[in-house]
Design an enzyme around this catalytic site. Structure first.
Site, mmCIF file in Angstrom:
data_model
loop_
_atom_site.group_PDB
_atom_site.id
_atom_site.type_symbol
_atom_site.label_atom_id
_atom_site.label_comp_id
_atom_site.label_asym_id
_atom_site.label_seq_id
_atom_site.Cartn_x
_atom_site.Cartn_y
_atom_site.Cartn_z
ATOM 1 N N SER A 164 2.441 -2.009 10.230
ATOM 2 C CA SER A 164 3.799 -2.205 10.361
ATOM 3 C C SER A 164 4.290 -3.419 10.099
ATOM 4 O O SER A 164 5.215 -4.053 10.852
ATOM 5 C CB SER A 164 3.930 -1.650 11.606
ATOM 6 O OG SER A 164 3.491 -0.287 11.736
ATOM 7 N N GLY A 218 1.484 3.080 10.717
ATOM 8 C CA GLY A 218 2.490 4.049 10.902
ATOM 9 C C GLY A 218 2.972 4.688 12.001
ATOM 10 O O GLY A 218 3.523 5.536 12.251
ATOM 11 N N ASN A 272 0.934 -1.149 -0.289
ATOM 12 C CA ASN A 272 0.031 -0.074 0.043
ATOM 13 C C ASN A 272 0.892 1.155 -0.107
ATOM 14 O O ASN A 272 1.479 1.419 1.081
ATOM 15 C CB ASN A 272 -0.843 -0.083 1.373
ATOM 16 C CG ASN A 272 -1.766 1.215 1.357
ATOM 17 O OD1 ASN A 272 -1.845 2.211 0.681
ATOM 18 N ND2 ASN A 272 -2.428 1.544 2.593
ATOM 19 N N GLU A 287 -7.208 4.932 7.239
ATOM 20 C CA GLU A 287 -6.899 6.315 6.930
ATOM 21 C C GLU A 287 -8.256 6.910 6.351
ATOM 22 O O GLU A 287 -8.561 7.892 6.445
ATOM 23 C CB GLU A 287 -5.769 6.552 6.283
ATOM 24 C CG GLU A 287 -4.385 6.351 7.219
ATOM 25 C CD GLU A 287 -3.229 5.697 6.362
ATOM 26 O OE1 GLU A 287 -3.255 5.757 5.191
ATOM 27 O OE2 GLU A 287 -2.428 5.072 7.238
ATOM 28 N N GLU A 315 -6.059 -4.641 10.118
ATOM 29 C CA GLU A 315 -5.048 -3.654 10.468
ATOM 30 C C GLU A 315 -5.541 -2.750 11.668
ATOM 31 O O GLU A 315 -6.184 -1.938 11.692
ATOM 32 C CB GLU A 315 -4.866 -2.417 9.290
ATOM 33 C CG GLU A 315 -4.657 -3.136 7.803
ATOM 34 C CD GLU A 315 -4.216 -2.133 7.089
ATOM 35 O OE1 GLU A 315 -3.285 -2.728 6.250
ATOM 36 O OE2 GLU A 315 -4.438 -1.102 7.020
ATOM 37 N N LYS A 327 0.166 4.145 -0.334
ATOM 38 C CA LYS A 327 -0.429 5.447 0.210
ATOM 39 C C LYS A 327 -0.142 6.622 -0.792
ATOM 40 O O LYS A 327 -0.061 6.419 -1.822
ATOM 41 C CB LYS A 327 -0.079 5.659 1.638
ATOM 42 C CG LYS A 327 -0.436 4.323 2.525
ATOM 43 C CD LYS A 327 -0.115 4.516 4.084
ATOM 44 C CE LYS A 327 -0.427 3.301 4.796
ATOM 45 N NZ LYS A 327 -0.281 3.544 6.172
ATOM 46 N N HIS A 340 -9.700 1.496 4.133
ATOM 47 C CA HIS A 340 -8.537 1.553 5.233
ATOM 48 C C HIS A 340 -8.724 2.594 6.095
ATOM 49 O O HIS A 340 -9.510 3.474 5.906
ATOM 50 C CB HIS A 340 -7.187 2.151 4.322
ATOM 51 C CG HIS A 340 -6.066 1.997 4.708
ATOM 52 N ND1 HIS A 340 -5.653 3.068 5.802
ATOM 53 C CD2 HIS A 340 -5.028 1.197 4.717
ATOM 54 C CE1 HIS A 340 -4.461 2.708 6.334
ATOM 55 N NE2 HIS A 340 -3.951 1.280 5.622
HETATM 56 C C1 3PY Z 1 0.745 0.248 7.420
HETATM 57 O O1 3PY Z 1 1.439 -0.925 7.368
HETATM 58 O O2 3PY Z 1 1.018 0.927 7.843
HETATM 59 C C2 3PY Z 1 -0.608 0.072 6.637
HETATM 60 O O3 3PY Z 1 -1.597 1.028 6.668
HETATM 61 C C3 3PY Z 1 -0.785 -0.688 5.507
HETATM 62 O O4 3PY Z 1 -2.110 -0.556 4.728
#
Ligand code: 3PY
Length: 249
Positions: free
Chosen positions: A211, A172, A9, A96, A166, A11, A94
């Site tokens: 992560s 992050g 991803n 976010e 997640e 982002k 997601h």
């Molecule tokens: C991360 O690993 O920070 C993610 O949000 C993967 O989608």
């Protein structure tokens, strides 16, 4: 036996030059036939990355899409548009997007339906916040997010999704769920899939995201119900992304 999937991803990261170098680096050392591999890129780069991955085992993914087919939805991108660029996977819901764009479970469900109807594989993201985990609400929140999506799908459609767990507190932040913590949630999610259909429980890949990196990937990917990873920061470095792919062997 579910084939593992490792999806990057990206982002809101990248540039024409950086993307070219990253994809070239991945392709150069991609081990043959270890697992399915995808890169989910920002929409403006779909055409570039479609060309860059052509002929390789790297599939193309997007990071969001509209639930609508076409019309007055400024700024939105439809499933059909993604398909024109060879997109196979689309990340939906997601955390976010849930946090910064107010995406509800119902919106994620509608997008999932639209993605499946167009022949895309939705990667449906679910996860709890730290407060929710500490309040003992993980199963209720995460399972509930999946249940809303499953309720919108036929039994046949439910077997075609990918789920990504997640934990919001691991995104992050550098913090990762331990393999045991992640496995517990993945097993709960698989039971929810099983309540929809035995086929969905057997076939749906449940990825861990939050992560995942080279030094924790192997242990996470060894767990019975962890069928791959949705990779954030580590997907931006070819060497790290490749190390995670190798850990899926
Ligand atoms: C991360 O690993 O920070 C993610 O949000 C993967 O989608």
């Amino acid at each position: 036996m579910r084939r593992k999937l490792v999806a990057g991803n990206w982002k809101m990261n990248g540039s024409l030059a950086a993307n070219a170098a990253l994809v070239a680096g991945i392709k150069e050392s991609l081990p043959a036939d270890v697992c399915d591999v995808a890169v989910c890129v920002p929409a403006p780069y779909l055409a570039q990355v479609q060309g860059a991955v052509a002929g390789s085992a790297v599939a193309l993914g997007a990071q969001d899409m509209s639930a609508h087919a076409a019309g007055a939805y400024t700024g939105e991108v439809s499933a059909a548009m993604l398909q024109e660029f060879g997109v196979q996977y689309v990340i939906l819901g997601h955390s976010e997007r849930r946090a910064y764009h107010g995406e509800t479970d119902a919106a994620v469900a509608a997008k999932t339906v639209a993605a499946l109807k167009a022949g895309l594989v939705p990667v449906v993201c679910v996860g709890e916040t730290l407060e929710q985990r500490e309040a003992g609400q993980t199963n209720e929140i995460v399972g509930g997010q999946l249940d809303v999506v499953l309720a919108a799908l036929s039994v046949e459609e439910a077997a075609r999704i990918v789920v990504a767990y997640e934990p919001v507190w691991a995104i992050g932040t550098g913090k990762t769920a331990t393999p045991e913590m992640a496995q517990e949630v993945h097993a709960m999610l698989r039971a929810r899939l099983g309540a929809k259909s035995a086929e969905a429980a057997a076939k749906v890949r449940i990825l861990y995201g939050g992560s995942m990196k080279p030094d924790n990937a192997e242990q996470l990917l060894a767990m019975a119900d962890i069928d791959g990873g949705l990779i954030g920061g580590a997907a931006l470095k070819a060497a790290d992304f490749l190390a995670i792919i190798k850990a899926a062997a």
